[in-house]
Scaffold this active site. Sequence first.
Site, PDB file in Angstrom:
ATOM      1  N   ARG A  37       0.838  -1.212   0.000  1.00 43.33           N
ATOM      2  CA  ARG A  37       0.000   0.000   0.000  1.00 43.33           C
ATOM      3  C   ARG A  37       0.869   1.256   0.000  1.00 43.33           C
ATOM      4  NH1 ARG A  37      -4.057   0.206   4.616  1.00 43.33           N
ATOM      5  NH2 ARG A  37      -2.216  -0.365   5.841  1.00 43.33           N
ATOM      6  N   SER A  71       8.475  -5.032   5.887  1.00 41.11           N
ATOM      7  CA  SER A  71       8.213  -6.088   6.880  1.00 41.11           C
ATOM      8  C   SER A  71       9.092  -7.307   6.702  1.00 41.11           C
ATOM      9  CB  SER A  71       6.734  -6.472   6.807  1.00 41.11           C
ATOM     10  OG  SER A  71       5.959  -5.291   6.833  1.00 41.11           O
ATOM     11  N   ASP A  75       6.818  -3.755  10.164  1.00 43.14           N
ATOM     12  CA  ASP A  75       5.358  -3.618  10.333  1.00 43.14           C
ATOM     13  C   ASP A  75       4.949  -3.785  11.789  1.00 43.14           C
ATOM     14  OD1 ASP A  75       4.392  -6.901   8.952  1.00 43.14           O
ATOM     15  OD2 ASP A  75       5.991  -6.294  10.324  1.00 43.14           O
TER      16      ASP A  75
HETATM   17  C1  G6P Z   1      -1.313  -4.804   7.929  1.00 47.82           C
HETATM   18  C2  G6P Z   1      -0.122  -3.886   8.095  1.00 47.82           C
HETATM   19  C3  G6P Z   1       1.080  -4.421   7.358  1.00 47.82           C
HETATM   20  C4  G6P Z   1       1.334  -5.833   7.790  1.00 47.82           C
HETATM   21  C5  G6P Z   1       0.108  -6.646   7.558  1.00 47.82           C
HETATM   22  C6  G6P Z   1       0.318  -8.034   8.055  1.00 47.82           C
HETATM   23  O1  G6P Z   1      -1.811  -4.736   6.681  1.00 47.82           O
HETATM   24  O2  G6P Z   1      -0.426  -2.610   7.595  1.00 47.82           O
HETATM   25  O3  G6P Z   1       2.181  -3.648   7.604  1.00 47.82           O
HETATM   26  O4  G6P Z   1       2.433  -6.337   7.106  1.00 47.82           O
HETATM   27  O5  G6P Z   1      -0.989  -6.130   8.253  1.00 47.82           O
HETATM   28  O6  G6P Z   1      -0.811  -8.772   7.800  1.00 47.82           O
HETATM   29  P1  G6P Z   1      -1.034  -9.609   6.455  1.00 47.82           P
HETATM   30  O7  G6P Z   1      -2.115 -10.550   6.810  1.00 47.82           O
HETATM   31  O8  G6P Z   1      -1.430  -8.651   5.440  1.00 47.82           O
HETATM   32  O9  G6P Z   1       0.242 -10.307   6.184  1.00 47.82           O
HETATM   33  C1  BGC Z   2       9.180 -10.862   8.733  1.00 50.18           C
HETATM   34  C2  BGC Z   2       8.977  -9.763   9.753  1.00 50.18           C
HETATM   35  C3  BGC Z   2       7.556  -9.278   9.687  1.00 50.18           C
HETATM   36  C4  BGC Z   2       6.596 -10.415   9.792  1.00 50.18           C
HETATM   37  C5  BGC Z   2       5.163  -9.990   9.716  1.00 50.18           C
HETATM   38  C6  BGC Z   2       8.124 -11.910   8.893  1.00 50.18           C
HETATM   39  O1  BGC Z   2       8.257 -12.855   7.884  1.00 50.18           O
HETATM   40  O2  BGC Z   2      10.449 -11.448   8.904  1.00 50.18           O
HETATM   41  O3  BGC Z   2       9.841  -8.733   9.540  1.00 50.18           O
HETATM   42  O4  BGC Z   2       7.359  -8.398  10.738  1.00 50.18           O
HETATM   43  O5  BGC Z   2       6.830 -11.355   8.782  1.00 50.18           O
HETATM   44  O6  BGC Z   2       4.866  -9.403   8.524  1.00 50.18           O
END
Ligand code: G6P
Ligand code: BGC
Length: 953
Positions: free
Chosen positions: A578, A639, A693
Site C-alpha cells: 500500500r 516487513s 510492520d
Molecule cells: C497490515 C499492516 C502491514 C502488515 C500486515 C500483516 O496490513 O499494515 O504492515 O504487514 O498487516 O498482515 P497480512 O495478513 O497482510 O500479512
Molecule cells: C518478517 C517480519 C515481519 C513479519 C510480519 C516476517 O516474515 O520477517 O519482519 O514483521 O513477517 O509481517
Amino acid sequence: MPHIEREELTPEESDQLLLPGGRPPLWKHMESIGAVGLQQREGVPSCSQKGLPCPSDSSELVLECLQQFKVTQTQLQQIQTSLLGSMEQALGGQASPASTVRMLPTYVGSTPHGTEQGDFLVLELGATGASLRVLWVTLMGTEGHRMEPRSQEFVIPPEVMLGPGQQLFDFAAHCLSEFLDAFPVSTQDLQLGFSFSFPCHQTGLDRSTLISWTKGFRCSGVEGHDVVQLLRDAIKRQGAYNIDVVAVVNDTVGTMMGCEPGVGPCEVGLVVDTGTNACYMEEARHVAVLDEDRGRVCVSVEWGSFGDDEALGPVLTTFDHALDRESLNPGAQRFEKMIGGLYLGELVRLVLAHLAQRGALFGGCTSPALLSRGSILLQHVTEMEDPLAGAARVHAILQDLGLSVGASDAELVRYVCTAVFTRAARLCAAALAAVLSRLQHSREQQMLQIAVATGGRVFERHPSFLSILQETVMLLVPECDVSFIPSVDGGGRGVAMVTAVAARLAAHRRLLEETLAPFRLNREQLAAVQAQMQEAMAKGLQGEASSLRMLPTYVRATPDGSERGDFLALDLGGTNFRVLLVRVTAGGVQITSQVYSIPECVAQGSGQQLFDHIVDCIVDFQQKQGLSGQSLPLGFTFSFPCRQLGLDQGILLNWTKGFNASDCEGQDVVCLLREAIGRKQAVKLNVVAIVNDTVGTMMSCGYEDPRCEVGLIVGTGTNACYMEELRNVASVAGDSGHMCINMEWGAFGDDGSLGLLRTCFDANVDQASINPGKQSFEKMISGMYLGEIVRHILLHLTSLGVLFRGQQTQRLQTRDIFKTKFLSEIESDSLALRQVRAILEDLGLPLTSDDALIVLEVCQAVSQRAAQLCGAGVAAVVEKIRENRGLEELTVSVGVDGTLYKLHPHFSGLVAATVRELAPRCAVTFLQSEDGSGKGAALVTAVACRLAQMDHV
Ligand code: G6P
Ligand code: BGC
Ligand code: BGC
C-alpha cells in the site's frame, strides 16, 4: 397442534377407504351374498321389513363395526401434521406440553460407506417379540461379494420376558455362547452389535438407558439402566467368551443401515413387526439435546407412543380401547397398538368376538379360543387376509379356534382382517409422511428424493401392507419421491454395519487423535516455549548466538500526540502493498491509501525490478492524489528482517514470506529505494524512516493508547517488537531510555530449539518452502503456512483411510490449494459444516459429514497450536518488560495486525487466554490496529522530523 376430527363418510367414500386394491366393496359383497338392498339402504325397505332373515342387520352391524376402522384422508393429514408437530416439539427439547414422541438421538452419524469390513456378532432382542436372534455377519467392504449371515433364533420363555432383568440378559448371554459353541469362529476380539428394540436414551454408540418396555416385555430392574452394561455383565457372568459390545442400536436403525449398498443410502428406517417405529437422518443442529451443530444424526422417532395424550381419540375404536385396557401397558403405545403385528391379531379377535356376540358372525356363537386374548396372531391375520390363501385357509383357522364358520362368515372375517390391516398401513403411512415432511423442513428441500428401508414381518409377510402404505404416502406427500427398500435379513446386516461403523469410527478417532496429539500443546510445553523465548531474547539482545535477532529499530519513543504534518508511507510485506498519504493534525490522523499488487514474478525477480515497481506505484499514487512534484517525508514499512543502523538505514538480512528478489539481501533497502527513485526522473521523495510492520503497528496503536509498547503481527508472516530498556541492548550505546526491538521471532527455533514440537507435517511444509530451515516459528503460526499444514495432515489422514474413504485426489495434492482463510471460514461458529462442505466440494473432494467433522477438527488443532504458540511468545515479551521494570504487576497494551489474527474466529481469544495463563502478573490489552502500520510509519517519520527540527533549532 391440529386436532384429529371425527368424520362421517358416504358409503362409496368409506368403501374406497376400506378396501383398496380390487376387492368388491362390502355392500356389494353383501349384495352378492344376498344381503340385498345394502345399496338401497337409504329409504329402501330392509329384508326384515320384508320378513326375510336379516343378513343386512348383521351386515349393518359388520359395516358399522368396520366403519370405525376408516380413517379419512383429512384425518390422515391431521395425524401427519400432529405427529410432525410432536416431532419438532421433541427435537426442540420443548418440555411442556410434553411431546408424545421421544425423538431419541442414536449417535449414528452417517449412513454406511459400503467400505465396512470384518466379522461381527449381532444380538437382536425385541424386534420380533418373544424371540431373540444371534447372527454372525461378515462384511466384505466394496470389493467383496455379499456373505449370507449365519443366524440362530431362540424363543424367549414368557416368564423370562416378564421376570427379573438379570434373567433376561443371562438368557441372552447363554444364547450367544450356545451360538458360538455351534459355529467354529475365531473367538479373538469378538465385536458385538446389540439390536435392542425398545425406547432408550442413548449417550453414546455403546451407552443406552432403557426408558420403558413395550411389546409384551416387562422385566424388572432394567428400566432406567444402561442395557449395554447389563449385557456386558451377563456375558462376563457367562464367562464363556470375551465379547466386546461395541454398539447398541434400535432395530429401525439396523434396518436403515442394512440397506443394500448401491440402492441407498437409505436415510429412513421403518419397522413394522410386533411393534412399529421409524428412524431417519436429522440435521444434528436441530436436535436440541445434542450440543452439536454439525453433521447429521440418526433419530429414533419412537412413534409408537404417539397419541398417548389422547390426540388419537377420534380415530380410536372401541376395540382399540378394549385392547389397550387388557395390555401390559395401558395408556401407552396407543399408536403402536393400532399398527404393530403384536396387536393386529388381537384387534381382529376383538372385532370377531364383538360381531359373534351380536349374532353377525358364526351364527352368533363364540368359542373359548375366540374369547381368549392373543388367540389370533399376526400369522393368522396375514393368512386370512392373503388373497391367494382364499376362504379355505380362513375356514381352517376359524375352525382351529373352535368356531363353526357360516357361508358368508369367511369373507366377512377377511373384510375384518382387511379393515384392521388397511387402517394399520394407512396410519403407518401418515406417520411416515410426517417423517418425510420433517426431512423436507430440516433440509429445506421442497422436492425430496429419499430411500426408506423397510423391515419387519408385517412387511415380509403381508405384501399389500407396503402397497397401501406407498399409495397413501404418495397421497399425503406427493412432492416426495420415495423408494422403499426391503432390508435384507431383518436388519442383522444393518446392526453389523453400525458395529462396523462404530468400530471404524473408533479406529479413525484413535488415528485422528494420534495424528493431532502433537498439535495439542499442554501448559508445560507452552511454558517451555515461553522460557526458551525469554532466554533467546536475552541472548539476542546481548548479541550472543540466538535464533532471535532482537534488532534495534532506532525508535526510542512511542508518539506523544504532538506530531503534525503530511507524510507519505509505504507498506510492503503483508498481503497487500500500500501507498498511503497520512495527514497528522491536532484533530487526529487522516489516511488516504491505495493498494497495489506485487506480482510473484516481481517479488521473486530482481531487486531493481522490485524497487522500480514500488516507485511506479508511488508515482501513480502521487498523480492520483495531486501530489506530483511534492517531496513529502516518507516512512517505509518494510516487513522483513533488517539490521538497522539508523532510522533510515536498514540492511535486509534475508527475505521471508515468499519474497526472494535478488541483490537485496545484505543491502540497505533505503538505498535501494532511493536508487530507484533516482532512476525515475522528476520524482523527489524524502525517505526519512524505515520501520518493520510490527513497529508501525505498535506506533499506530500507541497514538491512541500510550501504554501500547508491544507490536504484534500475525498475518502472512508473524513477528513482534516491544520497547526494551536501552541498557539491555548491547549493540546500541546508552543506558537510559528505551529502544524498540524488532524481535524477528519468525526465526525462533531455527536453531532446533523447537524440535520437540515440530511435526512431520511442519517438516513437509518447511521442505517445500523457498527458505527451508528458516522461519520455523513463523511456519507453525502464520497465514502463509497454516493452510499447507492442514493440507498435509488431510493427505496423511486420507492415506490412512480416515478421510475421503482413503481416496487421494489430485486437487488435494496441489500446493497452497487449501488456503489459510479456509480455516477461518471453517471454524466460524455459525455455518461451519455447510462452509466445510462448500469449501471442500469446491476443492473437488468427495466428503461425508464425518469427513467434514474431521477436517474441522484438523483445522481447529492447527490454528489452536498456532494461537497458543503466539500467546507463549507474547507472554515471554510482556514478562520481559515486567521484569525489566521490576514490577509486581504490569499493565501493557499490544498493538496487533494481520489477516489471520483479525479474521480467524478464535485465534485472538486463544492468544489472550494463553497470555493470561502464562503471564498472570501482566494485564494485557490487545488493540487491533485499524489503519495498519502505514500510519505508524508516518508517525515514526513525524517523530524523526520533530526531533530533526529540534536538532536544527
Ligand atoms: C497490515 C499492516 C502491514 C502488515 C500486515 C500483516 O496490513 O499494515 O504492515 O504487514 O498487516 O498482515 P497480512 O495478513 O497482510 O500479512
Ligand atoms: C518478517 C517480519 C515481519 C513479519 C510480519 C516476517 O516474515 O520477517 O519482519 O514483521 O513477517 O509481517
Ligand atoms: C419400540 C421401538 C422399536 C419398535 C419396533 C417399539 O415398541 O419402542 O424402539 O423400534 O417397537 O420394533
